[in-house]
Design a protein around this motif. Structure first.
Motif, PDB file in Angstrom:
ATOM      1  N   CYS A 110      17.279 -42.183 -10.290  1.00 32.34           N
ATOM      2  CA  CYS A 110      17.337 -40.853  -9.673  1.00 32.34           C
ATOM      3  C   CYS A 110      18.675 -40.152  -9.938  1.00 32.34           C
ATOM      4  O   CYS A 110      19.715 -40.797 -10.089  1.00 32.34           O
ATOM      5  CB  CYS A 110      17.083 -40.906  -8.170  1.00 32.34           C
ATOM      6  SG  CYS A 110      15.472 -41.598  -7.725  1.00 32.34           S
ATOM      7  N   ALA A 111      18.586 -38.827  -9.993  1.00 37.02           N
ATOM      8  CA  ALA A 111      19.767 -37.991 -10.213  1.00 37.02           C
ATOM      9  C   ALA A 111      20.329 -37.534  -8.877  1.00 37.02           C
ATOM     10  O   ALA A 111      19.590 -37.344  -7.900  1.00 37.02           O
ATOM     11  CB  ALA A 111      19.391 -36.772 -11.046  1.00 37.02           C
ATOM     12  N   MET A 112      21.641 -37.330  -8.844  1.00 32.66           N
ATOM     13  CA  MET A 112      22.236 -36.649  -7.707  1.00 32.66           C
ATOM     14  C   MET A 112      22.090 -35.149  -7.958  1.00 32.66           C
ATOM     15  O   MET A 112      22.694 -34.600  -8.876  1.00 32.66           O
ATOM     16  CB  MET A 112      23.705 -37.027  -7.521  1.00 32.66           C
ATOM     17  CG  MET A 112      24.351 -36.326  -6.315  1.00 32.66           C
ATOM     18  SD  MET A 112      26.099 -36.761  -6.075  1.00 32.66           S
ATOM     19  CE  MET A 112      25.953 -38.479  -5.560  1.00 32.66           C
ATOM     20  N   GLN A 113      21.273 -34.504  -7.162  1.00 30.36           N
ATOM     21  CA  GLN A 113      21.022 -33.076  -7.305  1.00 30.36           C
ATOM     22  C   GLN A 113      21.959 -32.335  -6.345  1.00 30.36           C
ATOM     23  O   GLN A 113      21.923 -32.563  -5.129  1.00 30.36           O
ATOM     24  CB  GLN A 113      19.569 -32.748  -7.006  1.00 30.36           C
ATOM     25  CG  GLN A 113      18.598 -33.580  -7.849  1.00 30.36           C
ATOM     26  CD  GLN A 113      17.259 -32.886  -8.052  1.00 30.36           C
ATOM     27  OE1 GLN A 113      17.108 -31.689  -7.820  1.00 30.36           O
ATOM     28  NE2 GLN A 113      16.283 -33.639  -8.536  1.00 30.36           N
ATOM     29  N   ILE A 114      22.779 -31.467  -6.909  1.00 31.14           N
ATOM     30  CA  ILE A 114      23.787 -30.746  -6.128  1.00 31.14           C
ATOM     31  C   ILE A 114      23.404 -29.273  -6.133  1.00 31.14           C
ATOM     32  O   ILE A 114      23.343 -28.642  -7.191  1.00 31.14           O
ATOM     33  CB  ILE A 114      25.189 -30.948  -6.715  1.00 31.14           C
ATOM     34  CG1 ILE A 114      25.510 -32.448  -6.784  1.00 31.14           C
ATOM     35  CG2 ILE A 114      26.235 -30.219  -5.882  1.00 31.14           C
ATOM     36  CD1 ILE A 114      26.760 -32.769  -7.581  1.00 31.14           C
ATOM     37  N   MET A 115      23.124 -28.721  -4.941  1.00 30.40           N
ATOM     38  CA  MET A 115      22.587 -27.367  -4.827  1.00 30.40           C
ATOM     39  C   MET A 115      23.492 -26.506  -3.956  1.00 30.40           C
ATOM     40  O   MET A 115      23.645 -26.778  -2.757  1.00 30.40           O
ATOM     41  CB  MET A 115      21.170 -27.427  -4.242  1.00 30.40           C
ATOM     42  CG  MET A 115      20.165 -28.108  -5.163  1.00 30.40           C
ATOM     43  SD  MET A 115      18.633 -28.646  -4.334  1.00 30.40           S
ATOM     44  CE  MET A 115      19.103 -30.307  -3.825  1.00 30.40           C
ATOM     45  N   LEU A 116      24.120 -25.517  -4.561  1.00 31.01           N
ATOM     46  CA  LEU A 116      24.876 -24.514  -3.827  1.00 31.01           C
ATOM     47  C   LEU A 116      23.905 -23.389  -3.492  1.00 31.01           C
ATOM     48  O   LEU A 116      23.523 -22.605  -4.352  1.00 31.01           O
ATOM     49  CB  LEU A 116      26.050 -24.009  -4.666  1.00 31.01           C
ATOM     50  CG  LEU A 116      27.201 -24.998  -4.861  1.00 31.01           C
ATOM     51  CD1 LEU A 116      28.125 -24.541  -5.964  1.00 31.01           C
ATOM     52  CD2 LEU A 116      27.981 -25.167  -3.555  1.00 31.01           C
ATOM     53  N   THR A 117      23.502 -23.314  -2.240  1.00 31.84           N
ATOM     54  CA  THR A 117      22.386 -22.458  -1.850  1.00 31.84           C
ATOM     55  C   THR A 117      22.851 -21.137  -1.250  1.00 31.84           C
ATOM     56  O   THR A 117      23.978 -21.014  -0.752  1.00 31.84           O
ATOM     57  CB  THR A 117      21.505 -23.186  -0.824  1.00 31.84           C
ATOM     58  OG1 THR A 117      22.313 -23.598   0.287  1.00 31.84           O
ATOM     59  CG2 THR A 117      20.856 -24.409  -1.457  1.00 31.84           C
ATOM     60  N   THR A 118      21.964 -20.166  -1.295  1.00 28.83           N
ATOM     61  CA  THR A 118      22.156 -18.901  -0.593  1.00 28.83           C
ATOM     62  C   THR A 118      21.172 -18.857   0.573  1.00 28.83           C
ATOM     63  O   THR A 118      20.301 -19.737   0.711  1.00 28.83           O
ATOM     64  CB  THR A 118      21.913 -17.701  -1.529  1.00 28.83           C
ATOM     65  OG1 THR A 118      20.501 -17.567  -1.755  1.00 28.83           O
ATOM     66  CG2 THR A 118      22.611 -17.894  -2.864  1.00 28.83           C
ATOM     67  N   ASN A 119      21.264 -17.831   1.384  1.00 28.31           N
ATOM     68  CA  ASN A 119      20.331 -17.698   2.502  1.00 28.31           C
ATOM     69  C   ASN A 119      18.904 -17.434   2.036  1.00 28.31           C
ATOM     70  O   ASN A 119      17.958 -17.541   2.831  1.00 28.31           O
ATOM     71  CB  ASN A 119      20.786 -16.586   3.443  1.00 28.31           C
ATOM     72  CG  ASN A 119      22.000 -16.993   4.253  1.00 28.31           C
ATOM     73  OD1 ASN A 119      22.353 -18.166   4.313  1.00 28.31           O
ATOM     74  ND2 ASN A 119      22.659 -16.019   4.874  1.00 28.31           N
ATOM     75  N   ASN A 120      18.745 -17.095   0.762  1.00 29.44           N
ATOM     76  CA  ASN A 120      17.394 -16.915   0.228  1.00 29.44           C
ATOM     77  C   ASN A 120      16.655 -18.245   0.134  1.00 29.44           C
ATOM     78  O   ASN A 120      15.422 -18.281   0.177  1.00 29.44           O
ATOM     79  CB  ASN A 120      17.447 -16.268  -1.162  1.00 29.44           C
ATOM     80  CG  ASN A 120      17.943 -14.852  -1.108  1.00 29.44           C
ATOM     81  OD1 ASN A 120      17.688 -14.140  -0.135  1.00 29.44           O
ATOM     82  ND2 ASN A 120      18.663 -14.422  -2.130  1.00 29.44           N
ATOM     83  N   GLU A 121      17.398 -19.337  -0.050  1.00 27.58           N
ATOM     84  CA  GLU A 121      16.771 -20.660  -0.133  1.00 27.58           C
ATOM     85  C   GLU A 121      16.652 -21.310   1.248  1.00 27.58           C
ATOM     86  O   GLU A 121      15.587 -21.798   1.637  1.00 27.58           O
ATOM     87  CB  GLU A 121      17.574 -21.592  -1.056  1.00 27.58           C
ATOM     88  CG  GLU A 121      17.433 -21.306  -2.528  1.00 27.58           C
ATOM     89  CD  GLU A 121      18.236 -20.086  -2.939  1.00 27.58           C
ATOM     90  OE1 GLU A 121      17.675 -19.241  -3.670  1.00 27.58           O
ATOM     91  OE2 GLU A 121      19.404 -19.976  -2.525  1.00 27.58           O
ATOM     92  N   VAL A 122      17.779 -21.350   1.961  1.00 30.86           N
ATOM     93  CA  VAL A 122      17.809 -22.087   3.215  1.00 30.86           C
ATOM     94  C   VAL A 122      19.003 -21.610   4.034  1.00 30.86           C
ATOM     95  O   VAL A 122      20.012 -21.164   3.483  1.00 30.86           O
ATOM     96  CB  VAL A 122      17.896 -23.609   2.939  1.00 30.86           C
ATOM     97  CG1 VAL A 122      19.216 -23.972   2.303  1.00 30.86           C
ATOM     98  CG2 VAL A 122      17.649 -24.429   4.197  1.00 30.86           C
ATOM     99  N   SER A 123      18.889 -21.691   5.341  1.00 36.70           N
ATOM    100  CA  SER A 123      20.010 -21.365   6.230  1.00 36.70           C
ATOM    101  C   SER A 123      19.754 -22.032   7.564  1.00 36.70           C
ATOM    102  O   SER A 123      18.703 -22.666   7.773  1.00 36.70           O
ATOM    103  CB  SER A 123      20.144 -19.851   6.414  1.00 36.70           C
ATOM    104  OG  SER A 123      19.042 -19.336   7.158  1.00 36.70           O
ATOM    105  N   GLY A 124      20.692 -21.871   8.487  1.00 34.89           N
ATOM    106  CA  GLY A 124      20.486 -22.451   9.806  1.00 34.89           C
ATOM    107  C   GLY A 124      19.289 -21.874  10.514  1.00 34.89           C
ATOM    108  O   GLY A 124      18.630 -22.554  11.309  1.00 34.89           O
ATOM    109  N   ALA A 125      18.974 -20.620  10.203  1.00 36.49           N
ATOM    110  CA  ALA A 125      17.831 -19.971  10.838  1.00 36.49           C
ATOM    111  C   ALA A 125      16.552 -20.117  10.031  1.00 36.49           C
ATOM    112  O   ALA A 125      15.477 -19.745  10.490  1.00 36.49           O
ATOM    113  CB  ALA A 125      18.140 -18.482  11.049  1.00 36.49           C
ATOM    114  N   ASN A 126      16.656 -20.647   8.835  1.00 37.59           N
ATOM    115  CA  ASN A 126      15.494 -20.789   7.948  1.00 37.59           C
ATOM    116  C   ASN A 126      15.556 -22.156   7.281  1.00 37.59           C
ATOM    117  O   ASN A 126      15.795 -22.289   6.089  1.00 37.59           O
ATOM    118  CB  ASN A 126      15.480 -19.680   6.899  1.00 37.59           C
ATOM    119  CG  ASN A 126      14.375 -19.871   5.872  1.00 37.59           C
ATOM    120  OD1 ASN A 126      13.303 -20.387   6.180  1.00 37.59           O
ATOM    121  ND2 ASN A 126      14.648 -19.464   4.633  1.00 37.59           N
ATOM    122  N   GLN A 127      15.379 -23.202   8.077  1.00 31.05           N
ATOM    123  CA  GLN A 127      15.523 -24.558   7.560  1.00 31.05           C
ATOM    124  C   GLN A 127      14.223 -25.007   6.901  1.00 31.05           C
ATOM    125  O   GLN A 127      13.153 -24.920   7.497  1.00 31.05           O
ATOM    126  CB  GLN A 127      15.932 -25.518   8.675  1.00 31.05           C
ATOM    127  CG  GLN A 127      17.305 -25.204   9.246  1.00 31.05           C
ATOM    128  CD  GLN A 127      17.844 -26.301  10.131  1.00 31.05           C
ATOM    129  OE1 GLN A 127      17.267 -27.388  10.226  1.00 31.05           O
ATOM    130  NE2 GLN A 127      18.969 -26.031  10.787  1.00 31.05           N
TER     131      GLN A 127
END
Length: 418
Positions: free
Chosen positions: A313-330
């Motif tokens: 397996c790969a270590m997948q590193i994701m720098l996300t925006t609120n379009n992907e995920v946030s505290g209000a959109n988990q």
């Protein structure tokens, strides 16, 4: 009758091969051939036609030059000092040779180039080969503590008997160098060092590192010690943050991934770190802590310690925006899609298994955040409103073998490419 038939057949074959020979010659009218006699060098210039009138009397290692003269197709071998150059006949004519100066540092310095014909007759021409100042491109552990032996990597670490190689960390000199090669130097970190660049000085000058030792602009250090770095998470799973008896910490706590992995493993309870912020004081957006405006000049760094072998397996590193995920959109739908770009770190792929000898620094340019979950290359990360971070050891498109790894991570940061 048979003899006559054979003679006719032979005549036809002779005519056929003669035709082939003539056709071959006609098909290769510009075929390169070594000339007789000795070459003559008039001057050396840069290969760019726009600066063709810029004559030079010397060059740095690995640079491309153009030799101008007469009968240069008689050159069979070419040396700079005692280092042999690689000749490309497609870049050689009667009057020019375009060639790369060898990258190896000469053992015997004569400040001449030697043009040798096929009979081993030699013509010498004055030409000074210049060695660059040391180049420092990486360090085995950028957060190693004083008294620890580390290695810096790069090039041109020349330890001349009359001018020994020296290293300084900021203004603190290194007093114990344990080994030196052209591409690496190992030494003990002295007491009293702090955040700053590393300098290496040789007989050819001083070079500065392209990174800073103990870079202070951390995003996550997993320690609730009052500095600006985050220690918390915010997501569906509570990651293991602490210490293990077999892994000496760099500085207090670190993130721990530990469990069973195989090619099809999905285990976000043991192999994921989720920081899905609300944008408040407790879970601030990452872009309020780091300037992500120029993604092309930024790199993602962390220290890793892998005492138990990792091979799937790969270590997948994701720098996300609120379009992907946030505290209000988990959610975790972006984990396995092929549209959101992320970095895939697979250090075990080339050898089949990966461990470290203590802590080591990992560097990934943000330009490498351009893969989908299965390893497919997609558009590079382009959003500048980066708010969160997800790290998940899963998939990546590489086939490995079942393992039970321990992967420890500390000092996550995004810093400029200096």
């Amino acid at each position: 009758m048979k003899a006559t038939k054979y003679i006719k057949g032979l005549a036809l074959l002779t005519t056929f091969f003669a035709g082939v020979a003539m056709t071959s010659c006609e098909d290769e009218p510009d075929k390169y051939e070594i000339a007789e006699g000795l070459p003559t060098v008039h001057y050396v210039r840069l290969p760019d036609p726009e600066v063709a009138d810029s004559l030079i009397t010397g060059s740095y290692l690995s640079n491309t030059i153009c030799i101008v003269g007469d009968n240069l197709r008689s050159v069979y071998e070419l040396y700079f000092n005692d280092q042999k150059a690689i000749l490309n006949t497609s870049l050689m004519t009667d009057h020019t040779i375009i060639v790369d100066v060898p990258s190896a540092i000469p053992s015997v310095v004569s400040n001449k180039m030697y043009l040798v014909n096929i009979n081993k007759d030699t013509v010498a021409y004055d030409f000074n080969i210049q060695v660059p100042a040391p180049e420092i491109t990486s360090m085995s552990n950028e957060y190693a503590t004083p008294g620890t032996v580390v290695t810096i990597n790069g090039n041109y670490f020349i330890d001349d008997p009359n001018v020994p190689l020296s290293i300084t960390m900021g203004n603190v000199p290194v007093t114990e160098i344990t080994s030196i090669s052209q591409n690496a130097v190992s030494f003990m970190i002295p007491q009293g060092v702090s955040t700053g660049y590393i300098n290496a000085t040789s007989i050819y000058g001083t070079g500065k590192s392209t990174f800073r030792y103990m870079e202070s602009n951390l995003l996550f250090d997993f320690d609730n010690d009052g500095d600006d770095a985050l220690y918390n998470y915010n997501g569906w799973h509570a990651p293991t943050i602490g210490t293990l008896p077999e892994v000496t910490p760099i500085d207090n706590n670190y993130l721990i991934f530990q469990g069973n992995l195989d090619n099809g493993t999905w285990d976000d309870s043991h192999f994921a770190f989720e920081y899905w912020p609300n944008g408040d004081n407790t879970t601030p957006y990452l872009n309020t802590l780091t300037d992500f405006e120029d993604l092309s000049n930024l790199q993602f760094k962390f220290e890793v310690n892998v005492p138990d072998a990792w091979s799937a397996c790969a270590m997948q590193i994701m720098l996300t925006t609120n379009n992907e995920v946030s505290g209000a959109n988990q959610n975790n739908s972006f984990f396995q899609n092929e549209t959101f770009p992320r970095a895939l770190w697979i250090p075990w792929q080339s050898s089949g298994s990966y461990t470290t000898d203590g802590w080591t620094t990992v560097t990934i340019p943000l330009s490498e955040f351009r893969f989908g979950s299965s390893g497919t290359a997609i558009n590079a990360l382009s959003a500048t409103d980066i708010t969160g971070l997800t790290i998940f050891v899963y998939g990546g498109g590489a086939t490995g073998t079942a393992c039970t790894p321990t992967i420890c991570i500390d000092n996550i940061r995004v810093v400029p490419i200096y």
